[in-house]
Design a protein around this motif. Sequence first.
Motif, PDB file in Angstrom:
ATOM      1  N   GLY A  88       1.007  -1.066   0.199  1.00 49.57           N
ATOM      2  CA  GLY A  88       0.037  -0.088   0.190  1.00 49.57           C
ATOM      3  C   GLY A  88       0.836   1.248  -0.094  1.00 49.57           C
ATOM      4  N   GLU A  89       2.215   1.210  -0.185  1.00 50.89           N
ATOM      5  CA  GLU A  89       2.988   2.256  -0.150  1.00 50.89           C
ATOM      6  C   GLU A  89       3.033   3.184  -1.194  1.00 50.89           C
ATOM      7  OE1 GLU A  89       7.818   3.364   0.690  1.00 50.89           O
ATOM      8  OE2 GLU A  89       7.168   1.154   0.881  1.00 50.89           O
ATOM      9  N   THR A  90       3.015   4.413  -1.264  1.00 46.51           N
ATOM     10  CA  THR A  90       3.216   5.092  -2.409  1.00 46.51           C
ATOM     11  C   THR A  90       4.448   5.506  -2.751  1.00 46.51           C
ATOM     12  OG1 THR A  90       0.958   6.271  -1.702  1.00 46.51           O
ATOM     13  CG2 THR A  90       2.368   7.479  -3.312  1.00 46.51           C
ATOM     14  N   LEU A  91       4.999   5.470  -4.000  1.00 50.84           N
ATOM     15  CA  LEU A  91       6.370   5.521  -4.373  1.00 50.84           C
ATOM     16  C   LEU A  91       6.275   6.656  -5.185  1.00 50.84           C
ATOM     17  CD1 LEU A  91       7.390   1.987  -5.608  1.00 50.84           C
ATOM     18  CD2 LEU A  91       8.042   3.289  -3.329  1.00 50.84           C
ATOM     19  N   THR A  92       7.399   7.410  -5.152  1.00 48.25           N
ATOM     20  CA  THR A  92       7.633   8.485  -6.115  1.00 48.25           C
ATOM     21  C   THR A  92       8.311   8.038  -7.436  1.00 48.25           C
ATOM     22  OG1 THR A  92       7.729  10.190  -4.455  1.00 48.25           O
ATOM     23  CG2 THR A  92       8.769  10.930  -6.437  1.00 48.25           C
ATOM     24  N   VAL A  93       7.834   8.440  -8.683  1.00 50.63           N
ATOM     25  CA  VAL A  93       8.589   7.999 -10.034  1.00 50.63           C
ATOM     26  C   VAL A  93       9.138   9.297 -10.424  1.00 50.63           C
ATOM     27  CG1 VAL A  93       8.542   6.814 -12.241  1.00 50.63           C
ATOM     28  CG2 VAL A  93       6.902   6.258 -10.149  1.00 50.63           C
ATOM     29  N   VAL A  94      10.575   9.184 -10.602  1.00 50.21           N
ATOM     30  CA  VAL A  94      11.467  10.204 -10.958  1.00 50.21           C
ATOM     31  C   VAL A  94      11.948   9.772 -12.272  1.00 50.21           C
ATOM     32  CG1 VAL A  94      13.246  11.720 -10.809  1.00 50.21           C
ATOM     33  CG2 VAL A  94      12.045  10.866  -8.588  1.00 50.21           C
ATOM     34  N   ASN A  95      11.509  10.526 -13.649  1.00 49.80           N
ATOM     35  CA  ASN A  95      12.172  10.311 -14.723  1.00 49.80           C
ATOM     36  C   ASN A  95      13.160  11.199 -15.205  1.00 49.80           C
ATOM     37  OD1 ASN A  95      12.248  10.058 -17.749  1.00 49.80           O
ATOM     38  ND2 ASN A  95      10.377  10.326 -18.148  1.00 49.80           N
ATOM     39  N   GLU A  96      14.325  10.927 -15.221  1.00 45.16           N
ATOM     40  CA  GLU A  96      15.487  11.622 -15.610  1.00 45.16           C
ATOM     41  C   GLU A  96      15.850  11.448 -17.079  1.00 45.16           C
ATOM     42  OE1 GLU A  96      18.657  10.546 -12.653  1.00 45.16           O
ATOM     43  OE2 GLU A  96      17.469  11.329 -11.104  1.00 45.16           O
ATOM     44  N   ASP A  97      15.116  10.857 -17.562  1.00 46.03           N
ATOM     45  CA  ASP A  97      15.406  10.837 -19.199  1.00 46.03           C
ATOM     46  C   ASP A  97      14.644  12.038 -20.013  1.00 46.03           C
ATOM     47  OD1 ASP A  97      16.798   8.449 -19.176  1.00 46.03           O
ATOM     48  OD2 ASP A  97      15.258   7.147 -19.779  1.00 46.03           O
ATOM     49  N   ALA A  98      15.169  12.187 -21.353  1.00 41.48           N
ATOM     50  CA  ALA A  98      14.573  13.340 -22.017  1.00 41.48           C
ATOM     51  C   ALA A  98      13.395  12.805 -22.880  1.00 41.48           C
ATOM     52  CB  ALA A  98      15.861  13.836 -22.879  1.00 41.48           C
ATOM     53  N   VAL A  99      12.647  11.835 -22.597  1.00 38.10           N
ATOM     54  CA  VAL A  99      11.428  11.219 -23.028  1.00 38.10           C
ATOM     55  C   VAL A  99      10.802  10.638 -22.006  1.00 38.10           C
ATOM     56  CG1 VAL A  99      12.840  10.696 -25.280  1.00 38.10           C
ATOM     57  CG2 VAL A  99      12.432   8.943 -23.524  1.00 38.10           C
ATOM     58  N   GLU A 100       9.275  10.800 -22.417  1.00 36.61           N
ATOM     59  CA  GLU A 100       8.347  10.150 -21.692  1.00 36.61           C
ATOM     60  C   GLU A 100       8.199   8.788 -21.288  1.00 36.61           C
ATOM     61  OE1 GLU A 100       3.396  10.328 -21.053  1.00 36.61           O
ATOM     62  OE2 GLU A 100       4.335  11.049 -22.871  1.00 36.61           O
ATOM     63  N   HIS A 101       7.927   8.295 -20.210  1.00 37.09           N
ATOM     64  CA  HIS A 101       8.068   6.664 -19.816  1.00 37.09           C
ATOM     65  C   HIS A 101       6.885   6.436 -19.036  1.00 37.09           C
ATOM     66  CE1 HIS A 101      11.981   5.958 -21.058  1.00 37.09           C
ATOM     67  NE2 HIS A 101      12.712   6.859 -20.404  1.00 37.09           N
ATOM     68  N   SER A 102       6.441   5.038 -18.853  1.00 37.06           N
ATOM     69  CA  SER A 102       5.406   4.787 -18.003  1.00 37.06           C
ATOM     70  C   SER A 102       5.823   3.612 -16.975  1.00 37.06           C
ATOM     71  CB  SER A 102       4.220   4.127 -18.810  1.00 37.06           C
ATOM     72  OG  SER A 102       4.749   2.885 -19.374  1.00 37.06           O
ATOM     73  N   VAL A 103       5.335   3.562 -15.781  1.00 35.44           N
ATOM     74  CA  VAL A 103       5.443   2.577 -15.027  1.00 35.44           C
ATOM     75  C   VAL A 103       4.055   1.901 -15.180  1.00 35.44           C
ATOM     76  CG1 VAL A 103       5.906   1.573 -12.796  1.00 35.44           C
ATOM     77  CG2 VAL A 103       7.187   3.405 -13.598  1.00 35.44           C
TER      78      VAL A 103
END
Length: 149
Positions: A88-103
């Motif tokens: 149930g934890e909430t994770l931060t997703v940090v995108n350091e790339d120069a394009v869009e990604h998904s999880v």
Amino acid sequence: MGDVMTDSRRRRIGAGLGAAALALALVTACTSTDESQTPSEPEAPMTQHDLHANTDEATRPPVASGDEATAITIRNFSFGLPDRVSPGETLTVVNEDAVEHSVTADGDDLFDVDVEAGATATVSVPDDPGTYSFHCTYHPEMTGVLTVE
């Protein structure tokens, strides 16, 4: 009378010399270089390969860094994951790339978040302990496994 110069002629010659000196000063100022600066070569347009090979720290967009223990960090088209997370934890997703990604969870629609280039987002971890495979919908070769304990 050949050596005699009129005031009018002197002014015209002086004005001409002044204009020539000004033009020379402008050319010199515009073309001089600072010895401490290095001339750079023109940049070529980026290709899709360049986007995937973006490993240069200087070209990465700045992002707010999250706590590495509770964050998924996307860098150089791969996922950096915490060893384990709580149910149930909430994770931060940090995108350091120069394009869009998904999880995106591989099954059961458990979680799915898009993260713009250089941005952050959050994703909620499933409530049940286990291992959860996921991928990037934009780059299917990017995969990871989240361990919930």
